[in-house]
Design an enzyme around this catalytic site. Structure first.
Site, PDB file in Angstrom:
ATOM      1  N   LYS A 156       0.064   4.244  -0.394  1.00  0.00           N
ATOM      2  CA  LYS A 156      -0.631   5.455   0.120  1.00  0.00           C
ATOM      3  C   LYS A 156      -0.413   6.613  -0.855  1.00  0.00           C
ATOM      4  CE  LYS A 156      -0.223   3.421   4.621  1.00  0.00           C
ATOM      5  NZ  LYS A 156      -0.200   3.570   6.064  1.00  0.00           N
ATOM      6  N   GLU A 203      -7.103   4.655   7.369  1.00  0.00           N
ATOM      7  CA  GLU A 203      -6.944   6.093   7.070  1.00  0.00           C
ATOM      8  C   GLU A 203      -8.186   6.632   6.366  1.00  0.00           C
ATOM      9  OE1 GLU A 203      -3.125   5.724   5.142  1.00  0.00           O
ATOM     10  OE2 GLU A 203      -2.244   5.252   7.099  1.00  0.00           O
ATOM     11  N   ASN A 257       0.858  -1.182   0.000  1.00  0.00           N
ATOM     12  CA  ASN A 257       0.000   0.000   0.000  1.00  0.00           C
ATOM     13  C   ASN A 257       0.898   1.238   0.000  1.00  0.00           C
ATOM     14  OD1 ASN A 257      -1.812   2.047   0.461  1.00  0.00           O
ATOM     15  ND2 ASN A 257      -2.350   1.383   2.542  1.00  0.00           N
ATOM     16  N   SER A 274       3.074  -1.634  10.497  1.00  0.00           N
ATOM     17  CA  SER A 274       4.515  -1.585  10.770  1.00  0.00           C
ATOM     18  C   SER A 274       5.226  -2.905  10.473  1.00  0.00           C
ATOM     19  CB  SER A 274       4.791  -1.130  12.215  1.00  0.00           C
ATOM     20  OG  SER A 274       4.343   0.201  12.405  1.00  0.00           O
ATOM     21  N   GLY A 300       1.996   2.708  10.649  1.00  0.00           N
ATOM     22  CA  GLY A 300       2.903   3.836  10.473  1.00  0.00           C
ATOM     23  C   GLY A 300       3.565   4.310  11.752  1.00  0.00           C
ATOM     24  N   GLU A 342      -5.578  -4.853  10.563  1.00  0.00           N
ATOM     25  CA  GLU A 342      -4.578  -3.811  10.779  1.00  0.00           C
ATOM     26  C   GLU A 342      -4.959  -2.977  12.006  1.00  0.00           C
ATOM     27  OE1 GLU A 342      -2.344  -2.683   6.934  1.00  0.00           O
ATOM     28  OE2 GLU A 342      -4.228  -1.596   6.915  1.00  0.00           O
ATOM     29  N   HIS A 373      -9.590   0.987   4.386  1.00  0.00           N
ATOM     30  CA  HIS A 373      -8.337   1.219   5.116  1.00  0.00           C
ATOM     31  C   HIS A 373      -8.605   2.189   6.266  1.00  0.00           C
ATOM     32  CE1 HIS A 373      -4.345   2.673   6.100  1.00  0.00           C
ATOM     33  NE2 HIS A 373      -3.899   1.543   5.591  1.00  0.00           N
TER      34      HIS A 373
HETATM   35  P1  PGA Z   1       2.577   0.641   7.657  1.00  0.00           P
HETATM   36  O1  PGA Z   1       1.137   0.782   6.937  1.00  0.00           O
HETATM   37  O2  PGA Z   1       3.193  -0.632   7.148  1.00  0.00           O
HETATM   38  O3  PGA Z   1       3.332   1.862   7.223  1.00  0.00           O
HETATM   39  O4  PGA Z   1       2.321   0.605   9.116  1.00  0.00           O
HETATM   40  C1  PGA Z   1       0.324  -0.352   6.752  1.00  0.00           C
HETATM   41  C2  PGA Z   1      -0.966   0.058   6.110  1.00  0.00           C
HETATM   42  O5  PGA Z   1      -1.425   1.178   6.344  1.00  0.00           O
HETATM   43  O6  PGA Z   1      -1.579  -0.726   5.375  1.00  0.00           O
END
Ligand code: PGA
Length: 261
Positions: A15, A102, A13, A218, A178, A172, A100
């Protein structure tokens, strides 16, 4: 075969990255050799921003790498300024992410909307990664299972069990995304077990068996093995670490090693 594809899935992903088109193409090219080398053992899919779907598709030409979008609208067409429909995406890629965290937190997406998006994706012939996961305050309040079951129930209620082979669920935890604070594998595995149970309730054991459950939050080259070796984990959804071609390539290799065991 337990799911549509018996291989573990490593999904990138990106983003809202990279900013420059040439960097997106370079990143796609950078991960292609490892994806090709381990294609028999690992399925790899890249999720760039909408505007880089075409250039990345060109860079992946002929390569064994999947391509998907990070979001879609549930309507086929209409007065929805700024939106892109699942039906439109089907000409450009094979996957879409729905729900997701976000999107939920920053853009107010509801469980019901996530379900409609996932349903639209299947209707358009795409495969979907639907995301679930609790916030830190919900975890602290001991509500992880309740939240995950609610989010999962809403999305599965919108999906036909007969199409379960095109469904992937990513667990997640929001507090792990993140932050560099990845979930303890045992803890993640327990919640993925909750997801598996919810899948069986909604779809029945056979159709549920075709759904892959991923962990995300992460995940990096140093910890990916600890997730994919869990019984309940069929791959990872990777954010930050997927923006570094070398690290993501190392992760593809690490997942292939677990798959070969
Ligand atoms: P990250 O993001 O690996 O940077 O924690 C994962 C995601 O948002 O799918």
């Amino acid at each position: 075969m337990p799911h549509d594809d018996a291989r573990p899935l490593l999904a990138a992903n990106w983003k809202m990255n990279p900013v420059v088109r040439a960097d997106a193409v370079e990143l796609a090219r950078g991960v292609t050799p490892a994806a090709l080398e381990y294609a028999e053992a690992v399925e790899v899919a890249l999720f760039p921003p909408f505007c880089w779907l075409a250039p990345v598709a060109g860079a992946l030409d002929g390569a064994a790498v999947g391509l998907g979008a990070q979001d879609c609208h549930w309507e086929r067409s209409g007065a929805y300024t700024g939106e892109v429909s699942a039906a439109m995406l089907s000409g450009w890629c094979g996957w879409v992410i729905a729900g997701h965290s976000e999107r939920r937190a920053l853009f107010g997406e509801t469980d019901e909307q996530v379900g409609r998006k996932a349903a639209a994706a299947l209707e358009a012939g795409l495969r979907v990664i639907a995301c679930v996961g609790e916030r830190e305050d919900e975890m602290d309040a001991g509500r992880t299972e309740e939240v995950v079951r609610r989010q999962l129930g809403a999305v599965l209620a919108a999906l036909p069990a007969a199409e379960s082979h095109r469904v992937v669920i990513a667990y997640e935890p929001v507090w792990a995304i993140g932050t560099g604070r990845s979930a303890e594998p045992a803890q993640a595995g327990a919640t993925m077990g909750v997801v598996r149970h919810g899948l069986e309730e909604a779809f029945g054991a056979e159709a549920a068996g075709r759904v892959r459950v991923l962990y995300g939050g992460s995940v990096n080259a140093a910890n990916v093995t600890s997730y994919v070796e869990l019984e309940s984990c069929a791959g990872c959804l990777v954010g930050g670490a997927s923006l570094k071609a070398a690290e993501f390539s190392t992760m593809i290799e690490a997942v292939a090693r677990v798959a070969a065991r």
